[in-house]
Write a protein that holds these residues in place. Sequence first.
Motif, PDB file in Angstrom:
ATOM      1  N   SER A  18       0.839  -1.193   0.000  1.00 55.42           N
ATOM      2  CA  SER A  18       0.000   0.000   0.000  1.00 55.42           C
ATOM      3  C   SER A  18       0.873   1.242   0.000  1.00 55.42           C
ATOM      4  CB  SER A  18      -0.905   0.009   1.238  1.00 55.42           C
ATOM      5  OG  SER A  18      -1.626   1.220   1.327  1.00 55.42           O
ATOM      6  N   ARG A  19       0.458   2.247  -0.744  1.00 54.14           N
ATOM      7  CA  ARG A  19       1.162   3.524  -0.681  1.00 54.14           C
ATOM      8  C   ARG A  19       0.904   4.192   0.667  1.00 54.14           C
ATOM      9  NH1 ARG A  19      -0.784   3.619  -6.047  1.00 54.14           N
ATOM     10  NH2 ARG A  19       0.888   3.739  -7.598  1.00 54.14           N
ATOM     11  N   PRO A  20       1.889   4.945   1.174  1.00 55.06           N
ATOM     12  CA  PRO A  20       1.671   5.675   2.432  1.00 55.06           C
ATOM     13  C   PRO A  20       0.514   6.658   2.306  1.00 55.06           C
ATOM     14  CG  PRO A  20       4.001   5.666   1.830  1.00 55.06           C
ATOM     15  CD  PRO A  20       3.248   5.130   0.648  1.00 55.06           C
ATOM     16  N   SER A  21      -0.199   6.835   3.405  1.00 51.82           N
ATOM     17  CA  SER A  21      -1.298   7.805   3.445  1.00 51.82           C
ATOM     18  C   SER A  21      -1.058   8.765   4.601  1.00 51.82           C
ATOM     19  CB  SER A  21      -2.639   7.088   3.643  1.00 51.82           C
ATOM     20  OG  SER A  21      -3.674   8.024   3.855  1.00 51.82           O
ATOM     21  N   PHE A  22      -1.068  10.036   4.294  1.00 51.47           N
ATOM     22  CA  PHE A  22      -0.826  11.039   5.330  1.00 51.47           C
ATOM     23  C   PHE A  22      -2.118  11.522   5.975  1.00 51.47           C
ATOM     24  CE2 PHE A  22       2.576  11.405   2.184  1.00 51.47           C
ATOM     25  CZ  PHE A  22       3.683  11.184   2.996  1.00 51.47           C
ATOM     26  N   PHE A  23      -3.256  11.216   5.359  1.00 50.37           N
ATOM     27  CA  PHE A  23      -4.506  11.804   5.818  1.00 50.37           C
ATOM     28  C   PHE A  23      -5.475  10.791   6.416  1.00 50.37           C
ATOM     29  CE2 PHE A  23      -2.929  14.299   2.185  1.00 50.37           C
ATOM     30  CZ  PHE A  23      -2.668  15.501   2.849  1.00 50.37           C
ATOM     31  N   SER A  24      -5.235   9.508   6.210  1.00 50.34           N
ATOM     32  CA  SER A  24      -6.137   8.498   6.758  1.00 50.34           C
ATOM     33  C   SER A  24      -5.359   7.241   7.085  1.00 50.34           C
ATOM     34  CB  SER A  24      -7.260   8.176   5.752  1.00 50.34           C
ATOM     35  OG  SER A  24      -6.718   7.661   4.556  1.00 50.34           O
ATOM     36  N   GLY A  25      -5.924   6.432   7.948  1.00 49.63           N
ATOM     37  CA  GLY A  25      -5.279   5.196   8.330  1.00 49.63           C
ATOM     38  C   GLY A  25      -5.312   4.176   7.200  1.00 49.63           C
ATOM     39  N   ILE A  26      -4.406   3.222   7.264  1.00 50.00           N
ATOM     40  CA  ILE A  26      -4.338   2.134   6.295  1.00 50.00           C
ATOM     41  C   ILE A  26      -4.737   0.846   6.997  1.00 50.00           C
ATOM     42  CG2 ILE A  26      -2.743   0.704   4.950  1.00 50.00           C
ATOM     43  CD1 ILE A  26      -1.190   3.271   4.338  1.00 50.00           C
TER      44      ILE A  26
END
Length: 213
Positions: free
Chosen positions: A73-81
Amino acid sequence: MKVAVLGATGPSGQAVVGEALSRGHDVLALVRNPDGMTVTHDKLQVHKIDLADEETVIPHMKGCDAVVSCIGSRPSFFSGITLYSDTIKVIASSMKKANVNRLVCMTSWGTKYTENEAWFMTYLLRPLLLRTVLADMSRMEDYIQAECQDINYTVVRPPGLTLNESTGKEIKTSDGQFVPNTRGSIPRKDVAKFILQCLETHDWDKKMVAITV
């Protein structure tokens, strides 16, 4: 050996598929989008699945000797993964119902904080770039340890992944969160070689292992 590869259209999955085929194994690429699979080989089959629905997964796992998960998964700065922790539940359940017992999956260095970890992990990757990814990888590892004791698993923890050619070097390993006093990157092709080594030997059964070159 007949190996099912999840995440086979990604760069790590493609490396695993290529390595498995080069060793003469039969490979099933279980993917969301078959059009993304550019490799063709007489020992390769490509099947479309939905990892939110195990009924699309179980029929293709039947008859396999092992499952390799290179899901990323690509990193997400605004929501959880939640990709890692959600899909491992479907993968494990599907394996049990298809009577497949061998699993190798990729996570990363530093899924959990430890003292004396590399500075770039503490001050750069963990807080800024990979916070949500590492947190969900950690949840996946916790699930494997708690709920998959009846599966012969290996969790492979590489550092930063590159598209370079294989170094040809012997893989360095540690049973911790990272390999001390080593470089923080590794070619995906070297990771693929180690994953196939895990499948072909019993050296890393029921273990979580950090690797590098």
